[in-house]
Every structure is written in C-alpha cells, then in structure tokens.
Design a protein around this motif. Structure first.
Motif, short mmCIF file in Angstrom:
data_model
loop_
_atom_site.label_atom_id
_atom_site.label_comp_id
_atom_site.label_asym_id
_atom_site.label_seq_id
_atom_site.Cartn_x
_atom_site.Cartn_y
_atom_site.Cartn_z
N ARG A 273 0.76 -1.24 0.00
CA ARG A 273 0.00 0.00 0.00
C ARG A 273 0.80 1.31 0.00
O ARG A 273 0.21 2.39 0.11
CB ARG A 273 -0.97 0.00 1.17
CG ARG A 273 -0.32 0.11 2.54
CD ARG A 273 -0.46 1.48 3.13
NE ARG A 273 0.02 1.55 4.49
CZ ARG A 273 0.87 2.46 4.90
NH1 ARG A 273 1.34 3.37 4.06
NH2 ARG A 273 1.25 2.48 6.16
N THR B 243 -8.68 3.70 -2.62
CA THR B 243 -8.08 4.96 -2.21
C THR B 243 -8.74 6.15 -2.92
O THR B 243 -9.17 6.01 -4.08
CB THR B 243 -6.56 4.95 -2.52
OG1 THR B 243 -6.05 6.27 -2.39
CG2 THR B 243 -6.25 4.47 -3.93
N TYR C 57 1.47 2.22 -7.20
CA TYR C 57 0.51 1.74 -6.19
C TYR C 57 -0.91 2.23 -6.51
O TYR C 57 -1.87 1.44 -6.54
CB TYR C 57 0.92 2.20 -4.78
CG TYR C 57 -0.26 2.26 -3.85
CD1 TYR C 57 -0.87 1.09 -3.40
CD2 TYR C 57 -0.83 3.49 -3.47
CE1 TYR C 57 -2.01 1.15 -2.60
CE2 TYR C 57 -1.95 3.54 -2.66
CZ TYR C 57 -2.54 2.37 -2.23
OH TYR C 57 -3.66 2.42 -1.45
N GLN D 186 -10.68 5.15 0.42
CA GLN D 186 -10.26 5.71 1.71
C GLN D 186 -9.20 6.80 1.55
O GLN D 186 -8.33 6.72 0.69
CB GLN D 186 -9.72 4.57 2.57
CG GLN D 186 -9.37 4.98 4.00
CD GLN D 186 -9.10 3.80 4.91
OE1 GLN D 186 -9.79 3.60 5.89
NE2 GLN D 186 -8.09 3.02 4.60
N GLY D 187 -9.26 7.79 2.42
CA GLY D 187 -8.23 8.84 2.45
C GLY D 187 -7.04 8.40 3.29
O GLY D 187 -6.96 7.23 3.71
N ARG E 151 3.42 10.99 10.65
CA ARG E 151 4.83 11.39 10.58
C ARG E 151 5.05 12.73 11.27
O ARG E 151 5.98 12.88 12.06
CB ARG E 151 5.26 11.49 9.10
CG ARG E 151 5.74 10.18 8.53
CD ARG E 151 5.88 10.22 7.03
NE ARG E 151 6.87 11.15 6.47
CZ ARG E 151 8.18 11.05 6.55
NH1 ARG E 151 8.71 10.04 7.23
NH2 ARG E 151 9.00 11.93 5.99
N VAL F 178 7.58 19.12 5.37
CA VAL F 178 6.57 19.48 4.37
C VAL F 178 7.21 19.41 2.98
O VAL F 178 8.24 20.04 2.74
CB VAL F 178 6.04 20.91 4.64
CG1 VAL F 178 5.10 21.35 3.53
CG2 VAL F 178 5.34 20.96 5.99
N GLN G 183 -0.41 20.79 -1.46
CA GLN G 183 -1.23 19.62 -1.76
C GLN G 183 -2.34 19.47 -0.72
O GLN G 183 -2.13 19.69 0.46
CB GLN G 183 -0.36 18.35 -1.73
CG GLN G 183 0.43 18.11 -2.99
CD GLN G 183 -0.45 17.53 -4.09
OE1 GLN G 183 -1.29 16.69 -3.85
NE2 GLN G 183 -0.24 18.02 -5.30
N ASN H 189 9.96 18.43 -3.17
CA ASN H 189 9.00 17.32 -3.18
C ASN H 189 9.61 16.11 -3.89
O ASN H 189 9.98 16.20 -5.05
CB ASN H 189 7.69 17.75 -3.87
CG ASN H 189 6.56 16.77 -3.57
OD1 ASN H 189 6.80 15.61 -3.23
ND2 ASN H 189 5.33 17.23 -3.69
N GLU I 18 4.05 15.73 -8.04
CA GLU I 18 2.72 16.17 -7.61
C GLU I 18 2.52 17.62 -8.06
O GLU I 18 3.49 18.37 -8.15
CB GLU I 18 2.60 16.14 -6.08
CG GLU I 18 2.68 14.77 -5.47
CD GLU I 18 2.55 14.78 -3.95
OE1 GLU I 18 1.94 13.85 -3.43
OE2 GLU I 18 3.06 15.71 -3.30
N1 USQ Z 1 3.80 14.50 2.49
C1 USQ Z 1 4.54 15.55 3.01
N2 USQ Z 1 5.46 15.24 3.96
C2 USQ Z 1 5.68 13.98 4.42
C3 USQ Z 1 4.93 12.93 3.87
C4 USQ Z 1 4.00 13.23 2.90
O1 USQ Z 1 4.37 16.71 2.66
O2 USQ Z 1 6.56 13.80 5.28
C5 USQ Z 1 2.74 14.78 1.48
C6 USQ Z 1 2.87 13.99 0.19
O3 USQ Z 1 3.68 14.67 -0.75
C7 USQ Z 1 1.42 13.87 -0.23
C8 USQ Z 1 0.64 13.83 1.07
O4 USQ Z 1 1.52 14.34 2.06
O5 USQ Z 1 1.03 15.02 -0.94
C9 USQ Z 1 0.15 12.45 1.49
O6 USQ Z 1 1.25 11.55 1.56
P1 USQ Z 1 1.15 10.21 2.44
O7 USQ Z 1 2.47 9.53 2.35
O8 USQ Z 1 0.60 10.51 3.77
O9 USQ Z 1 0.00 9.40 1.68
P2 USQ Z 1 -0.06 8.69 0.28
O10 USQ Z 1 1.25 8.46 -0.34
O11 USQ Z 1 -1.08 9.43 -0.54
O12 USQ Z 1 -0.61 7.25 0.66
C10 USQ Z 1 -1.37 6.97 1.85
C11 USQ Z 1 -1.38 5.45 2.03
C12 USQ Z 1 -2.07 4.78 0.83
C13 USQ Z 1 -3.44 5.39 0.65
C14 USQ Z 1 -3.36 6.90 0.52
C15 USQ Z 1 -4.75 7.52 0.50
O13 USQ Z 1 -0.05 4.97 2.18
O14 USQ Z 1 -2.17 3.39 1.08
O15 USQ Z 1 -4.04 4.87 -0.50
O16 USQ Z 1 -2.70 7.43 1.68
S1 USQ Z 1 -4.81 8.86 -0.60
O17 USQ Z 1 -3.83 9.86 -0.20
O18 USQ Z 1 -6.15 9.33 -0.48
O19 USQ Z 1 -4.47 8.40 -1.93
#
Ligand code: USQ
Ligand code: NAD
Length: 392
Positions: A109, A153, A197, A224-225, A257, A270, A276, A335, A339
């Motif tokens: 995931r 997702t 993914y 899911q978010g 995190r 960030v 985003q 980044n 994105e």
């Molecule tokens: N981000 C930061 N700083 C960080 C980590 C992430 O700014 O230290 C940003 C990323 O660039 C992104 C956002 O936060 O824009 C979300 O990143 P994330 O790692 O929290 O989430 P994501 O990669 O989108 O994936 C997680 C789960 C995945 C699920 C998804 C839901 O790992 O399984 O599908 O959230 S969604 O975001 O709705 O696609």
C-alpha cells in the motif's frame, strides 16, 4: 439469482495483520463477528528488507490473537497464506469456512515503495492485481454469496485536477451521438493515478466493475483517504494488542509522521510548498466504517462505492496546526514525488454518514494521544528513516 442471508456473521479479513487490518479484526470480533485473518506477513518482511520498524513494538500475530482471547474471551482464526500465490488453497479455505463477508486489505500500500525501482513496481502490480483477481475468482468459483469489501483509495480520482465536487465513485455523463440527442450514461469516475501503487487501485476498480456486471458479485469499494492515529478502543486493551505505527519515509503517512517528528524534535517535513490537499480519516473511523458497510450490505446491481473520508486538509495547514499545538518547527523539502504544487479536493462523503458514521475530526486531544504514543516509544525511532529515499 443469489440469496443473501442477512447476518451470517463470519468475516474474512485479508491482510488482517496490517495497520488497518488488525484494529478492524479486533473491532469486528468485539462486535460479535466471527473473524478469520488471512495474511502472509509480507508487510513485516518489507520492514526487514528496508531496515525499518513500527515505532510501536508489535507482537507476533500468534501473540496478538492469544492476547485478544485472554482479554475478550473471543477467538480469532488465522491462516498464513499468500492470496496472490496460493489460489487453490485460498479457494479450499473459503469453501471450508464459508464467510458471508470478506474485507480485502491484502495489498502493498505505499506509493513511495511502489516507485523505488523495477522490482518494487513489479511486485506491487503482481501482488495487488493478482490478489484482487484471485479473491474475485475464488468467490465466483465457490458459488458462495460473499460480500467483498475492498480498501481502495481516494487517490484514484487524482490530485491535480480542478474538480469541485468529486462524487462517490460514479459520474453521470452525456455522450454525444451522430444525428441524435446525446445519451446519458453513468460511468466510473475517470482515474488519474499518481504512482504505481495508486494505479493498482484503479485496475482493481475495473476488475470489480467487470465481476459485478458479468457475475453479479456483491462488492463495496471503499475509497479511503490518508489514515492517521494508531490505537482504537480494542487495541488499547493490552500492550500486546498495540497497532503498528509507521513513521518512515516510505510507509509513514503524513499526519502520523508530523506527530512523531514533533515528539522527537525533528522539523516537520513538508514536501514542496505544502499546497497539496488530501482527505483524512482517523483509524477508529476506519474500523467503524467497515463494520457499518458489512452490517448494511449492497445489492448486486452495481459496485457500491463510498468515499471513506471524514475531512480534507491542505498539507501546510496541517503542519501549521501540529506546529501550533506542539511547538515544532516546519521545514520545506523539495518534493520527492511528482505532484501538482497545489490542488483542491472538495469530495462528497455522505453515504457512510447516512449509515450511522459520526466522524471523529482532527482535534487536539486525539493528536495529543498519538503524540503520547510517539513520546513513549521515541527511543525506538531511527532518525535516519525520517527523510524520504524514493524520488519520482
Ligand atoms: N507529504 C509531506 N510530507 C511527508 C509525507 C507526505 O508533505 O513527510 C505529502 C505527500 O507529498 C502527499 C501527502 O503528504 O502530498 C500524502 O502523503 P502520504 O504519504 O501521507 O499518503 P499517500 O502516499 O497518498 O498514501 C497513503 C497510504 C495509501 C493510501 C493513501 C490515501 O499509504 O495506502 O491509498 O494514503 S490517498 O492519499 O487518499 O491516496
Ligand atoms: P499494511 O501494509 O499495514 O497491511 C497490509 C496487510 O496485507 C499486511 O499485513 C500484509 O502482510 C498483507 N498482505 C499484503 N499482500 C498480501 C498477500 N498477497 N497475501 C496475504 N496478505 C498480504 O497496509 P494498511 O495501511 O493496513 O492498508 C490496508 C489497505 O488499506 C491497503 O489496501 C491500502 O491500500 C488501503 N488504504 C490504506 C490507507 C492508509 O493510510 N494506511 C489509506 C487508504 C487506503
């Protein structure tokens, strides 16, 4: 035509040892369901491969299940099985146990992990798509009326569009016709994945669409978010039931995190300008939503799609909020992901609330609870795992 015996209560939880799967298993067990977990422990193996560990010390699956039985008097079954690789055995278990519902969490995931290199890209596609297709095939071959609930997702909708009313899965569109009035049709919302993914979740959607249309399988796809939080009512009942807490640059999700970073005095990471926007849900709501969706099964007319989210935040606002309540410094990093610099995410999410979900919204108390967990286990935090290593 299949018949559905309401409230036959055996539920399979595929991926029931994971971050969402374990608290869901306990929650369903606590609410009177007979839970059987199927998991190949691949997530624990990826921890070893990457040299990372959950911040919280998680017990083995056997200790978890034994502890739950001591604490609650309730039994949870467990099969060590790879859903993507052991089709015949999976079918046999299905025919033997005859669950009425199956919650499918058993996929790789993490978006960053899926973009590390060819091996991880291929593993993510092979594992996720084959697991999902095996589940569908096995349900069909068994002839059982199993309600399949899949964890999808909100990322399937994409994050660089400027839509201002993202629906729950479907769009009504008008298709222009030659020399005739346009035809109105309901279609799956167009998909704009942002990682390998996320692409697997889009392919999953098509598989569900086909098996429902062709074979009338009963399916709920939960878009899911980002999940945040760690413990739920059930996992709090013993240290040996504690949920996993990923904080590293590959598997850690953003709000968790930030809360760990604040607890250990690391600046909040960030990415880009923080423009985003993402949808969020607390882990306690995740488990509530899944129970509500099981208790209210869909018809077989079409795949039911819910946006499983409770609130939407811009990343920089989230960082400012965590900084305000913890005093943490904010730092901007290039980044590592491809994105858009910013996006809006006005997303509809009323269907689960109509079934009875009372959303738990981001609030200081809950953040403090997560921070407490982070502080308690800060000695286990490996600082070298905080920054992301995968770039795309
Ligand atoms: N981000 C930061 N700083 C960080 C980590 C992430 O700014 O230290 C940003 C990323 O660039 C992104 C956002 O936060 O824009 C979300 O990143 P994330 O790692 O929290 O989430 P994501 O990669 O989108 O994936 C997680 C789960 C995945 C699920 C998804 C839901 O790992 O399984 O599908 O959230 S969604 O975001 O709705 O696609
Ligand atoms: P996780 O990695 O913690 O758990 C997944 C579990 O599935 C692990 O225990 C793993 O061992 C198991 N698994 C994977 N492949 C398997 C296979 N082939 N056979 C048997 N077991 C297998 O992930 P999670 O955070 O609990 O996420 C669960 C699901 O929810 C995923 O499908 C994910 O896409 C979705 N989701 C998660 C989030 C989030 O923020 N965590 C947000 C939206 C959607």
């Amino acid at each position: 035509m299949r018949t559905y015996d309401l409230f036959e209560n055996k539920v399979f939880v595929l991926g029931g040892d994971g971050f969402c799967g374990w608290p869901t298993s306990l929650h369903l067990s606590n609410h009177g369901f007979e839970v059987v977990i199927l998991d190949n422990l691949s997530r624990r193996k990826i921890d070893i491969e990457l040299g990372i560990e959950s911040l919280t010390p998680i017990a083995s699956i056997q200790q978890r299940i034994e502890t739950w039985q001591q604490v609650s008097g309730k039994k949870i079954g467990y099969y060590h099985i790879d859903i993507a690789k052991e089709y015949d055995r999976f079918l046999q278990i299905l025919l033997q146990e005859k669950p009425s519902a199956m919650v499918h969490f058993a996929e790789q995931r993490a978006a960053p992990y899926s973009m590390r290199g060819s091996q991880e890209r291929r593993y993510t596609v092979d594992n996720n798509i084959t697991a999902t297709h095996n589940v569908l095939c096995a349900i069909l071959e068994s002839g059982l009326d199993v309600h399949l609930l899949h964890l999808g997702t909100t990322g399937v909708y994409g994050y660089d569009t400027h839509l201002n009313n993202i629906p729950e899965g479907y769009l009504d569109i008008e298709i222009p016709q030659k020399d005739a009035p346009p035809i109105t049709q309901t279609i799956l919302h167009p998909m704009y994945p942002g990682s390998v993914y996320h692409t697997t979740k889009c392919l999953d959607e098509l598989l569900f669409y086909f098996y429902n249309k062709n074979d009338k399988l009963r399916i709920t796809d939960l878009h899911q978010g980002v999940v945040w939080g760690t413990n739920t009512e059930e996992t709090k009942q013993s240290d040996k039931l504690i949920n996993r807490f990923d904080y590293d640059g590959e598997y850690g999700t953003v709000l968790n995190r930030f809360l760990v970073q604040a607890a250990i005095g690391h600046p909040l990471t960030v990415y880009g300008t923080g423009g985003q926007t993402r949808a969020f849900i607390n882990i306690q709501d995740t488990v509530n939503c899944i129970r509500l969706a099981i208790e209210n099964p869909p018809s077989t007319e079409k795949v039911r799609i819910f946006n499983q989210i409770t609130e939407v935040h811009r990343l920089i606002d989230l960082a400012n909020y965590v900084s305000r309540i913890t005093g943490a410094e904010i730092k901007f990093y290039d980044n590592p992901r491809k994105e858009a610099a910013s996006n809006e995410l006005p997303m509809r999410h009323e269907q689960l609330e109509k079934l009875g979900l009372t959303p738990i919204l981001l609030e200081q108390g809950l953040c403090e609870e997560v921070s407490e967990v982070a502080k308690r286990y800060q000695d286990r935090c490996n600082l070298s795992q905080i920054l992301p290593t995968t770039k795309w």
